[in-house]
Design a protein around this motif. Structure first.
Motif, mmCIF file in Angstrom:
data_model
loop_
_atom_site.group_PDB
_atom_site.id
_atom_site.type_symbol
_atom_site.label_atom_id
_atom_site.label_comp_id
_atom_site.label_asym_id
_atom_site.label_seq_id
_atom_site.Cartn_x
_atom_site.Cartn_y
_atom_site.Cartn_z
ATOM 1 N N GLU A 169 9.135 -6.835 4.873
ATOM 2 C CA GLU A 169 8.716 -7.152 3.678
ATOM 3 C C GLU A 169 7.960 -5.789 3.235
ATOM 4 O O GLU A 169 7.697 -4.834 4.074
ATOM 5 N N GLN A 180 1.992 -9.109 -4.780
ATOM 6 C CA GLN A 180 2.869 -9.754 -4.015
ATOM 7 C C GLN A 180 3.656 -8.935 -3.065
ATOM 8 O O GLN A 180 4.012 -7.803 -3.164
ATOM 9 N N SER A 181 4.043 -9.542 -1.942
ATOM 10 C CA SER A 181 4.998 -9.057 -0.900
ATOM 11 C C SER A 181 6.378 -9.299 -0.975
ATOM 12 O O SER A 181 6.468 -10.644 -1.498
ATOM 13 N N LEU A 182 7.269 -8.534 -1.085
ATOM 14 C CA LEU A 182 8.669 -8.941 -1.270
ATOM 15 C C LEU A 182 9.268 -8.394 -0.162
ATOM 16 O O LEU A 182 9.243 -7.347 0.125
ATOM 17 N N ARG A 198 4.995 -4.085 0.604
ATOM 18 C CA ARG A 198 3.741 -4.454 -0.324
ATOM 19 C C ARG A 198 3.158 -3.417 -0.670
ATOM 20 O O ARG A 198 3.412 -2.319 -0.126
#
Length: 121
Positions: free
Chosen positions: A81, A36-38, A83
């Motif tokens: 973001e 996931q990207s956060l 990743r």
């Protein structure tokens, strides 16, 4: 431990890289980003004990080492973001193995610590 071949010797360059990947926060950041990207604040919430300064330092170090990518999202306001990179993604199995090993061995390690502490008071 087994014998190492010439290609597997622990050089200063290996030690530096391993220190940076296996430090207090990097493993947790990499584990969070696998799959996931956060955004920065999402990472802070996912790792509640990390300070803003420590997370910033960790993210920069991981980006410098090619483990993660910093992506500017074209929204207003502009957001960033993080990743996992293709190189960093290759660590997921190793991270999972380390976490599994530590969970499995933690009771034995706690007993060893208690014995040591009792003997060396």
């Amino acid at each position: 431990m087994g014998e190492t071949t010439e290609n597997q010797q622990l050089t200063p360059e290996h030690r530096e890289l391993l220190d940076q990947i296996l430090d207090k926060w990097s493993l947790q950041v990499l584990d969070q980003l696998c799959g996931q990207s956060l955004r920065f604040n999402e990472l802070r919430r996912a790792i509640p004990l990390v300070t803003q300064k420590s997370l910033t330092t960790t993210l920069r170090r991981l980006e410098r080492n090619g483990m993660i990518e910093r992506v500017i999202v074209g929204t207003r306001p502009v957001a960033v973001e993080y990743r996992i990179s293709p190189i960093g993604n290759t660590l997921q199995e190793l991270i999972d193995a380390l976490l599994d090993w530590s969970s499995e061995r933690l009771p034995d390690i706690q007993q060893a610590r208690a014995r040591f502490d009792a003997e060396h008071g």
